[in-house]
Design an enzyme around this catalytic site. Sequence first.
Site, mmCIF file in Angstrom:
data_model
loop_
_atom_site.group_PDB
_atom_site.id
_atom_site.type_symbol
_atom_site.label_atom_id
_atom_site.label_comp_id
_atom_site.label_asym_id
_atom_site.label_seq_id
_atom_site.Cartn_x
_atom_site.Cartn_y
_atom_site.Cartn_z
ATOM 1 N N GLU A 492 43.597 10.320 -56.054
ATOM 2 C CA GLU A 492 43.287 8.905 -55.823
ATOM 3 C C GLU A 492 44.382 8.581 -54.780
ATOM 4 O O GLU A 492 44.807 7.472 -54.962
ATOM 5 C CB GLU A 492 43.434 8.315 -57.074
ATOM 6 C CG GLU A 492 42.530 8.623 -58.196
ATOM 7 C CD GLU A 492 42.259 7.753 -59.458
ATOM 8 O OE1 GLU A 492 43.230 6.785 -59.479
ATOM 9 O OE2 GLU A 492 41.452 7.866 -60.212
ATOM 10 N N GLU A 574 38.445 13.972 -62.615
ATOM 11 C CA GLU A 574 38.844 13.207 -63.831
ATOM 12 C C GLU A 574 37.728 12.463 -64.238
ATOM 13 O O GLU A 574 36.981 12.008 -63.735
ATOM 14 C CB GLU A 574 39.829 12.289 -63.134
ATOM 15 C CG GLU A 574 40.978 12.026 -64.201
ATOM 16 C CD GLU A 574 42.136 11.199 -63.363
ATOM 17 O OE1 GLU A 574 42.622 11.717 -62.543
ATOM 18 O OE2 GLU A 574 42.281 9.848 -63.645
HETATM 19 C C1 GAL Z 1 43.177 7.460 -62.989
HETATM 20 C C2 GAL Z 1 44.533 8.199 -62.273
HETATM 21 C C3 GAL Z 1 45.018 8.437 -63.620
HETATM 22 C C4 GAL Z 1 45.482 7.840 -64.533
HETATM 23 C C5 GAL Z 1 43.875 7.268 -65.239
HETATM 24 C C6 GAL Z 1 43.972 6.465 -66.327
HETATM 25 O O1 GAL Z 1 42.553 6.472 -62.012
HETATM 26 O O2 GAL Z 1 44.217 9.144 -61.674
HETATM 27 O O3 GAL Z 1 46.291 9.135 -63.064
HETATM 28 O O4 GAL Z 1 46.026 6.550 -64.353
HETATM 29 O O5 GAL Z 1 43.259 6.651 -64.119
HETATM 30 O O6 GAL Z 1 42.437 5.904 -66.404
#
Ligand code: GAL
Length: 885
Positions: A492, A574
């Site tokens: 990100e 993710e």
């Molecule tokens: C994502 C990020 C993670 C964590 C997650 C929580 O956007 O890459 O590190 O913060 O959100 O939802």
Amino acid sequence: MGIRREAFASFAVILLSLVLLLAYVPSPASAATLKCRDRPAGRERTSLNVGWRFQRSETSPDGLSYDQLKAYILPSANDFIKDPAQHHQRPSSPPPPVDRAQAGYDDSQWEQLDLPHDWAVKGPFYTGADPVIDGSMGRLPIQGVGWYRRTFALGPADEGKAVYLDVDGAMSYAMVWVNGNLVGGWPYGYASFRLDLTPYVNKGGEENQLAIRLDNAVDSSRFYPGAGIYRNVWLTKVSPVHIGRSGTWVRSRDISTTSATLDITVQLENTAKSGGKAVDVSVVTDVHVMDAASGKAGDKVATFPNATASLDAGGKQSVNGSVSLQNPRLWGPRPEQEPNMYVAVSHVYVGGKEVDTYETPFGVRTVEYSGETGLSVNGQHVFLKGICQHHDLGALGAAFSVPAAERQLQVMQDMGVNSLRTSHNPPAPELLQLADRMGILVLDEIFDTWRTAKVTNDFHRIFDDWHEADTRAFVRRDRNHPSVFLWSFGNEVAEQSQGDAGAATARALHAIVRDEDPTRQTCVGMDQARPGSAFTQAVDTIGLNYQGEGRGDGPPAFPSFHAASPGKMIFSTESSSAVSSRGTFLFPVTPANSSIVRDGNGADDATMTVSSYDLYAVSWGASPEKVFFAQDTYPWVAGEYVWTGWDYVGEPTPYADRARSSYFGIVDLAGFPKERYYLYQSRWRPDVRNAHILPHWDWPGRVGQVTPVHVFSSADEAELFVNGESQGRVRRAARTYRFRWDQVVYQPGEVRVETYKDGAAWASATVRTTGKAKGLRLSTYKGRAGIRAGGDDLAFVSLDIVDERGDVVPLAGDDITFSVDGPGEIVATDNGDPRDYVAFPSKERKAFNGHALAIVRARAGATEPITVKASADGLEAGEVTLKIE
Ligand code: GAL
């Protein structure tokens, strides 16, 4: 270690080897990894973990700063900067003398401790408003300067040897002195680094004073970074002619069931002072089968042709070789495949004498990445059932522990996980050794930030100076691990939205990674990059954070990315970011299969709890089921990495400013599974006959009210009974992932589910209204009855508060006191409650929804058993006994 037989044929030497082998008792923490490590000719690697003095100061006690000494630190990166013209020269003027680095400095009042050590994890938590370290970083005192000092001696036998300090991880801005001389350092706290101590050490038997200074800024991370020398530290002594750090690389190609070709590169160094004459070196590398469970080298199965080199004093040279391996036993992820390992043992000879021996564990396997069929390992499709993990180990903080990491991975593997993303930074080396051994694929990730900041003091401050060295060191360290199948060089990052400039940075990092390892593809966790953008073109695969399945109520972006990059493997780097408090259920329950969490909808701001119906996710996320739906709609999706497998310290969304640890885990911080553990298990391990009912059935305030009952099961049909009365037999529709009876009216008693698969009985489960809490029940992880003394072995003792029938009382929150009888100590306790501000080392811990955890260590030299006890007012005490193994 059968490998020594090749070099030493005489009986006397074999006997000596045996004695040495017996004398060598690896610390349990590293037992799995060290059994096959290098101890033979010319090379000695010893742990420096024991016997440090430590002092932390919240403000700089010495007036030093990284910026001031940077010119002396930067040369430590030179081995990992490709263009010699870019190498850093150490200034000719000496750095300022530093009191605390001198041998004579009086550290007798400093704390005594052993590594790995995380100075922040003991707390206390910052509890008030406006904490120095906020909730996102876990409200623990990571900030300030930490000094570590210890001595070591080198004997006359070490005369002529090169002496290196190997630090697996120190948070952060490490600077190292020996005998008052500034040697170098490494700022990125997740990096492993080596420093050459040779010019600064005494070898006459007198003590050498080692001093390490760490410096952690506030606002340095979006999550808990830990603080201190939180991984292992080693002293490596080698002959001047030796194999360099991360100096071997074994690849395999042309793999069939009958043969494979192995290619090896060995990086040789001659650190003798320049001016000496060139040395003729030969290298013989044998390949042995490695028993993955014991880590021992077994039968020799191949030998690379003898390679030779001529090394000038101060010179470096690579030699290459190839050999055919017959009937290779492949490494592949469990459960479909077996994680078979080999170990290459390289013997370095000068004038017929063996001067160095170096072991390289590796595996033979193929990996293919496809836009249409996803990932294949050894020709077999592998759907990525992955989880993201931060590096902290809950109540142990960042201090690395093999048993704690192994427990985390086992709990995940039992759920069906076959892959791990090391979000968002390089892991401890032992984590990859565990993954190799356990057959877990690893998406190895290095950065959360590039040149543009996410928080004030993150990696962006040193990106320009350090990104190349960090990236090369990372890939070189990890590229022999068969578990590592994909590199991630960012998560990100803001550069996604910076057009050509951002894409140029991505291309530069991608080029570095592929230069170090052309055999594996790359990704970046992309939440902002657009389909077909220059940024997406800079990576080999399309790794999407949340947008693939669709954020919140939004539509899935998988199709547009797939259309724009049809040849690239596409998956969720993710996914989900569902949130919940273990064992907490809130009403009403959304009829949707995915809903954005907010007060009154899955969350209760007053109590800072989130419902475990597990239908609620953050606005940028989705429920697990929405993710599954997208995967089942687009069969070319290669899989996902759920945010997160375990809860972690910091980032307590949605109560970022009021709690101390996350709500994202499928398993809570203490290791107790939340409800959706069984949802993932149902999908990822359809072979497991499971049926899991939620919620619990203790609702005195809800008699006569609608109280939905949901069931997670790998079955396709289920019938629910409340107090014997059927609530209907239902069949799970295509692309739905739970059984729901949303109109059940609560009456105390018993809820039972009978499930069926293909019409036949499959699994059943029952939950009952519990009686009054009666006592405490203790058990060990996986029923293990023993613990090894000393070292880093740990026992994880779970506590359940139970009623007369032995059922866990689901809302019990009694105050527990843990204690031990015998030669052990309680290292930490926890309960998985993100709101609990009692410091982790406390022996008093309030149970959270029926459970608590104690983490126990046996003292060095212990022989008698340890009894772990728990007591609480008005309840029968519990105990469990651990034998010393
Ligand atoms: C994502 C990020 C993670 C964590 C997650 C929580 O956007 O890459 O590190 O913060 O959100 O939802």
